[in-house]
Design a protein around this motif. Structure first.
Motif, PDB file in Angstrom:
ATOM      1  N   SER A  26      54.632  55.641  14.445  1.00  0.00           N
ATOM      2  CA  SER A  26      54.135  54.388  15.421  1.00  0.00           C
ATOM      3  C   SER A  26      55.459  53.439  15.094  1.00  0.00           C
ATOM      4  O   SER A  26      55.942  52.961  16.077  1.00  0.00           O
ATOM      5  CB  SER A  26      52.964  53.568  14.828  1.00  0.00           C
ATOM      6  N   VAL A  27      55.861  53.460  14.106  1.00  0.00           N
ATOM      7  CA  VAL A  27      57.332  52.696  13.752  1.00  0.00           C
ATOM      8  C   VAL A  27      58.421  53.191  14.491  1.00  0.00           C
ATOM      9  O   VAL A  27      59.219  52.672  15.238  1.00  0.00           O
ATOM     10  CB  VAL A  27      57.460  52.799  12.083  1.00  0.00           C
ATOM     11  N   LEU A  28      58.769  54.729  14.858  1.00  0.00           N
ATOM     12  CA  LEU A  28      59.644  55.023  15.436  1.00  0.00           C
ATOM     13  C   LEU A  28      59.355  54.741  17.011  1.00  0.00           C
ATOM     14  O   LEU A  28      60.286  54.314  17.567  1.00  0.00           O
ATOM     15  CB  LEU A  28      59.399  56.784  15.271  1.00  0.00           C
ATOM     16  N   ASP A  29      58.234  54.786  17.597  1.00  0.00           N
ATOM     17  CA  ASP A  29      57.987  54.750  19.082  1.00  0.00           C
ATOM     18  C   ASP A  29      58.431  53.179  19.239  1.00  0.00           C
ATOM     19  O   ASP A  29      58.814  52.812  20.294  1.00  0.00           O
ATOM     20  CB  ASP A  29      56.382  54.994  19.324  1.00  0.00           C
ATOM     21  N   LYS A  30      57.865  52.377  18.359  1.00  0.00           N
ATOM     22  CA  LYS A  30      58.045  50.752  18.664  1.00  0.00           C
ATOM     23  C   LYS A  30      59.659  50.496  18.452  1.00  0.00           C
ATOM     24  O   LYS A  30      59.962  49.420  19.282  1.00  0.00           O
ATOM     25  CB  LYS A  30      57.128  50.116  17.754  1.00  0.00           C
ATOM     26  N   GLN A  31      59.961  50.581  17.354  1.00  0.00           N
ATOM     27  CA  GLN A  31      61.469  50.428  16.900  1.00  0.00           C
ATOM     28  C   GLN A  31      62.433  51.174  17.347  1.00  0.00           C
ATOM     29  O   GLN A  31      63.782  50.421  17.341  1.00  0.00           O
ATOM     30  CB  GLN A  31      61.450  50.223  15.498  1.00  0.00           C
ATOM     31  N   VAL A  32      62.490  52.321  17.493  1.00  0.00           N
ATOM     32  CA  VAL A  32      63.502  53.092  18.306  1.00  0.00           C
ATOM     33  C   VAL A  32      63.423  53.793  19.398  1.00  0.00           C
ATOM     34  O   VAL A  32      64.350  53.726  20.329  1.00  0.00           O
ATOM     35  CB  VAL A  32      63.529  54.261  17.165  1.00  0.00           C
ATOM     36  N   GLY A  33      62.239  54.371  19.973  1.00  0.00           N
ATOM     37  CA  GLY A  33      62.341  55.198  20.892  1.00  0.00           C
ATOM     38  C   GLY A  33      62.541  56.662  20.870  1.00  0.00           C
ATOM     39  O   GLY A  33      63.632  56.924  20.432  1.00  0.00           O
ATOM     40  N   ALA A  34      61.348  57.441  21.160  1.00  0.00           N
ATOM     41  CA  ALA A  34      62.061  58.896  20.740  1.00  0.00           C
ATOM     42  C   ALA A  34      63.147  59.447  21.611  1.00  0.00           C
ATOM     43  O   ALA A  34      63.980  60.259  21.222  1.00  0.00           O
ATOM     44  CB  ALA A  34      60.552  59.662  21.151  1.00  0.00           C
ATOM     45  N   LEU A  51      54.247  66.914   7.240  1.00  0.00           N
ATOM     46  CA  LEU A  51      55.547  67.281   7.787  1.00  0.00           C
ATOM     47  C   LEU A  51      55.261  68.211   9.027  1.00  0.00           C
ATOM     48  O   LEU A  51      55.902  68.026  10.094  1.00  0.00           O
ATOM     49  CB  LEU A  51      55.958  68.221   6.648  1.00  0.00           C
ATOM     50  N   ALA A  52      53.941  68.738   9.175  1.00  0.00           N
ATOM     51  CA  ALA A  52      53.681  69.365  10.436  1.00  0.00           C
ATOM     52  C   ALA A  52      53.618  68.561  11.272  1.00  0.00           C
ATOM     53  O   ALA A  52      54.278  68.827  12.643  1.00  0.00           O
ATOM     54  CB  ALA A  52      52.458  70.266  10.360  1.00  0.00           C
ATOM     55  N   ALA A  53      52.973  67.421  11.209  1.00  0.00           N
ATOM     56  CA  ALA A  53      53.116  66.362  12.363  1.00  0.00           C
ATOM     57  C   ALA A  53      54.137  65.855  12.996  1.00  0.00           C
ATOM     58  O   ALA A  53      54.557  65.661  13.970  1.00  0.00           O
ATOM     59  CB  ALA A  53      51.736  65.329  11.958  1.00  0.00           C
ATOM     60  N   ILE A  54      55.050  65.516  11.822  1.00  0.00           N
ATOM     61  CA  ILE A  54      56.336  65.019  12.135  1.00  0.00           C
ATOM     62  C   ILE A  54      57.186  66.276  13.082  1.00  0.00           C
ATOM     63  O   ILE A  54      57.850  65.934  13.843  1.00  0.00           O
ATOM     64  CB  ILE A  54      57.054  64.839  11.029  1.00  0.00           C
ATOM     65  N   ALA A  55      57.076  67.355  12.486  1.00  0.00           N
ATOM     66  CA  ALA A  55      57.711  68.306  13.182  1.00  0.00           C
ATOM     67  C   ALA A  55      57.278  68.621  14.551  1.00  0.00           C
ATOM     68  O   ALA A  55      57.971  68.894  15.434  1.00  0.00           O
ATOM     69  CB  ALA A  55      57.662  69.800  12.489  1.00  0.00           C
ATOM     70  N   GLU A  56      55.881  68.417  14.667  1.00  0.00           N
ATOM     71  CA  GLU A  56      55.452  68.658  16.193  1.00  0.00           C
ATOM     72  C   GLU A  56      55.855  67.464  17.083  1.00  0.00           C
ATOM     73  O   GLU A  56      56.222  67.726  18.110  1.00  0.00           O
ATOM     74  CB  GLU A  56      53.778  68.702  16.102  1.00  0.00           C
ATOM     75  N   TYR A  57      56.230  66.299  16.584  1.00  0.00           N
ATOM     76  CA  TYR A  57      56.504  65.231  17.508  1.00  0.00           C
ATOM     77  C   TYR A  57      58.134  65.446  17.765  1.00  0.00           C
ATOM     78  O   TYR A  57      58.478  65.087  19.153  1.00  0.00           O
ATOM     79  CB  TYR A  57      56.282  63.863  16.473  1.00  0.00           C
ATOM     80  N   CYS A  58      58.848  65.974  16.877  1.00  0.00           N
ATOM     81  CA  CYS A  58      60.218  66.209  17.186  1.00  0.00           C
ATOM     82  C   CYS A  58      60.223  67.335  18.279  1.00  0.00           C
ATOM     83  O   CYS A  58      61.007  67.025  19.105  1.00  0.00           O
ATOM     84  CB  CYS A  58      61.025  66.453  15.872  1.00  0.00           C
ATOM     85  N   THR A  59      59.565  68.352  18.261  1.00  0.00           N
ATOM     86  CA  THR A  59      59.517  69.140  18.994  1.00  0.00           C
ATOM     87  C   THR A  59      59.223  68.723  20.543  1.00  0.00           C
ATOM     88  O   THR A  59      59.877  69.110  21.471  1.00  0.00           O
ATOM     89  CB  THR A  59      58.875  70.427  18.914  1.00  0.00           C
ATOM     90  N   ALA A  60      58.201  67.863  20.403  1.00  0.00           N
ATOM     91  CA  ALA A  60      57.756  67.485  21.778  1.00  0.00           C
ATOM     92  C   ALA A  60      58.589  66.347  22.406  1.00  0.00           C
ATOM     93  O   ALA A  60      58.680  66.380  23.610  1.00  0.00           O
ATOM     94  CB  ALA A  60      56.394  66.669  21.473  1.00  0.00           C
ATOM     95  N   ASN A  61      59.467  65.819  21.672  1.00  0.00           N
ATOM     96  CA  ASN A  61      60.330  64.883  22.045  1.00  0.00           C
ATOM     97  C   ASN A  61      61.972  65.299  22.152  1.00  0.00           C
ATOM     98  O   ASN A  61      62.727  64.285  22.238  1.00  0.00           O
ATOM     99  CB  ASN A  61      60.099  63.499  21.480  1.00  0.00           C
ATOM    100  N   GLY A  62      62.245  66.362  22.020  1.00  0.00           N
ATOM    101  CA  GLY A  62      63.524  66.880  21.734  1.00  0.00           C
ATOM    102  C   GLY A  62      64.441  66.343  20.990  1.00  0.00           C
ATOM    103  O   GLY A  62      65.586  66.249  20.894  1.00  0.00           O
ATOM    104  N   ILE A  63      63.941  66.181  19.702  1.00  0.00           N
ATOM    105  CA  ILE A  63      64.547  65.501  18.372  1.00  0.00           C
ATOM    106  C   ILE A  63      64.738  66.712  17.577  1.00  0.00           C
ATOM    107  O   ILE A  63      63.840  67.510  17.271  1.00  0.00           O
ATOM    108  CB  ILE A  63      63.611  64.630  17.734  1.00  0.00           C
ATOM    109  N   VAL A  64      66.095  66.573  16.965  1.00  0.00           N
ATOM    110  CA  VAL A  64      66.493  67.803  16.153  1.00  0.00           C
ATOM    111  C   VAL A  64      65.842  67.506  14.738  1.00  0.00           C
ATOM    112  O   VAL A  64      65.970  66.411  14.186  1.00  0.00           O
ATOM    113  CB  VAL A  64      67.833  68.160  15.987  1.00  0.00           C
ATOM    114  N   PHE A  65      64.653  68.448  14.280  1.00  0.00           N
ATOM    115  CA  PHE A  65      64.303  68.332  12.821  1.00  0.00           C
ATOM    116  C   PHE A  65      65.207  68.838  11.967  1.00  0.00           C
ATOM    117  O   PHE A  65      65.159  70.223  11.831  1.00  0.00           O
ATOM    118  CB  PHE A  65      62.771  68.927  13.065  1.00  0.00           C
ATOM    119  N   VAL A  66      65.594  68.030  10.961  1.00  0.00           N
ATOM    120  CA  VAL A  66      66.343  68.492   9.880  1.00  0.00           C
ATOM    121  C   VAL A  66      65.633  68.555   8.733  1.00  0.00           C
ATOM    122  O   VAL A  66      65.436  67.518   8.134  1.00  0.00           O
ATOM    123  CB  VAL A  66      67.764  67.668   9.964  1.00  0.00           C
TER     124      VAL A  66
END
Length: 464
Positions: free
Chosen positions: A212-220, A245-260
């Motif tokens: 929620s913080v990411l969506d509001k303050q940065v934008g995927a 971790l699984a939820a974070i990784a899934e979000y990254c995949t869905a939004n084209g973010i490189v999960f490191v």
């Protein structure tokens, strides 16, 4: 498990530190920049297995492993032989000038061992901070985005960019700014303190708060990379709740973010899996490694999906010493030792021995707030007796009491109130059990210094 000529027994012949170490400490203070600190001022002459020998002849039990570096031991014979053979052949050419097979072989091993069955590439560097910084470069080149997202309590290095990524001010960031821009920080899943704050401490709930913080303050759509330690190291050995971790990784995949996944401290068997990401089946896009990769020689790497790793232009990655041939030889030997001797399995055994003893401390002492960790990456968080307020002074007192008993122990944590235990994966069982008895003695000593009401066992149970 131990393979070393160093006798595997604790022996104290002087106070800690002894007179020769005191002499060398005086020389150190006159010659070495004061910004380079020392946790335990005993000067080492030999080490191996689970023992460190100092200049005064004291033999200390090693529960630090050079901060999770010498997983295979400080003087592993296979690593030492590989280093000697390579040093006799050549010590350097620079892989970018005239390459050599060792660099390629290490990359092949990392591509094989890191999570994921897709095509991978690797690049080698000198330190964990360099690996993280290059992971950011690669992710930005691939996504054409700029923002980088990290987490509270995270530690990623001491370069300018990685200081920006690191959450802890003192001693890592204080007075060293300004830092690199376009870095954003999210709340971490910290089950012990989430519960104490009355939050839903489950992994999915903690992930929802962070995203929620990411969506509001940065934008995927602006995020190039999200970087996270599967178990946070310097921040306090914080193990996120299952599902986070699984939820974070899934979000990254869905939004084209490189999960490191920053596996610099957790990698190479330390947590009971070869890589900590594997515990929940997480498959990162990129993995950064260092520390345990080369048995004490300086080496680091970024490994990941071929299409991401190849996004950087030719000449955009590298460094004069990156993938040094001697360090590569050490890494190949260390990896062979880890695999052939199942040191990840040994880490699980270490956890099975240590955790019950550490939980016993929590039942006996009201200033033990939490016991946590996996495998041979374990921690005890100390609090003001009967509360959850961080108690850095008590952690310091216990750490000092351990040192006086001949144990090499470390502290960590955003609040400086966590004792962390990182024994070499080759430590003998009897030595490990002796260390646990000495840790219990150290806790008892500190408890005696507290008022009787504060030293009493806590009425609330310890939680993981």
């Amino acid at each position: 498990m131990t393979q070393t000529s160093v006798p595997q027994e604790r022996k104290l012949v002087t106070a800690i530190p002894g007179p020769r170490s005191e002499e060398l400490l005086a020389r150190r203070n006159a010659a070495v920049a004061q910004g380079v600190s020392i946790g335990l001022p005993v000067f080492v002459t030999a080490a191996g297995g689970g023992i460190v020998v100092d200049v005064d002849g004291n033999q200390l039990i090693d529960l630090g492993s050079g901060i999770a570096v010498v997983n295979v031991g400080n003087a592993n014979p296979a690593v030492a032989a590989a280093v000697a053979a390579q040093a006799a052949a050549f010590t350097h050419t620079c892989f970018m000038v005239t390459p050599y097979e060792g660099y390629v072989a290490v990359c092949e091993a990392l591509n094989r061992l890191t999570p994921g069955d897709f095509e991978k590439r690797s690049a080698l560097f000198n330190s964990g901070a360099e690996a993280v910084e290059n992971a950011v470069k690669i992710a930005r080149a691939y996504t054409k985005r700029q923002a980088v997202v990290v987490f509270d309590h995270g530690y990623h290095g001491r370069t300018n960019l990685t200081m920006a990524l690191t959450a802890k001010n003192m001693p890592y960031k204080h007075s060293f700014g300004p830092f690199a821009p376009e870095v954003y920080r999210l709340p971490m899943s910290y089950p012990y303190r989430d519960e104490d704050a009355g939050l839903d401490a489950s992994g999915p709930a903690a992930a929802a708060r962070a995203l929620s913080v990411l969506d509001k303050q940065v934008g995927a759509q602006n995020v190039a990379a999200l970087i996270i330690e599967p178990i946070q190291g310097e921040g306090g050995f914080i193990e996120p709740a299952p599902g986070f971790l699984a939820a974070i990784a899934e979000y990254c995949t869905a939004n084209g973010i490189v999960f490191v996944a920053d596996e610099i401290q957790t990698g190479f068997g330390r947590t009971g899996d070869l890589f900590a990401s594997e515990h929940e089946g997480i498959v990162p896009d990129l993995v950064t490694t260092a520390k345990g990769i080369a048995g004490g020689m300086p080496l680091a790497a970024v490994t990941g999906r071929a299409e991401i790793m190849d996004a950087a232009h030719a000449g955009g990655l590298g460094g004069t010493y990156g993938g040094n041939p001697v360090a590569c030889a050490a890494a190949l030997a260390a990896i062979e030792e880890i695999e052939s001797r199942d040191l990840a399995g040994r880490a699980r055994q270490i956890g099975e021995i240590m955790l019950p003893a550490l939980h016993g401390l929590a039942k006996r002492h009201s200033f033990v707030g939490n016991v946590r960790g996996r495998g041979a990456m374990l921690a005890v968080e100390l609090v003001e007796p009967g509360t959850s307020a961080p108690a850095a002074q008590l952690a310091g007192a216990v750490n000092k009491a351990c040192h006086q008993r001949g144990l090499v122990t470390l502290s960590c944590g955003t609040y400086g109130n966590v004792l962390r235990f990182l024994p070499p994966l080759v430590i003998g069982e009897e030595l490990l059990k002796e260390a646990l008895d000495l840790i219990a003695d150290a806790f008892d000593e500190v408890a005696k210094s507290l008022p009787a009401a504060e030293a009493a066992p806590s009425p609330r149970p310890d939680t993981d």
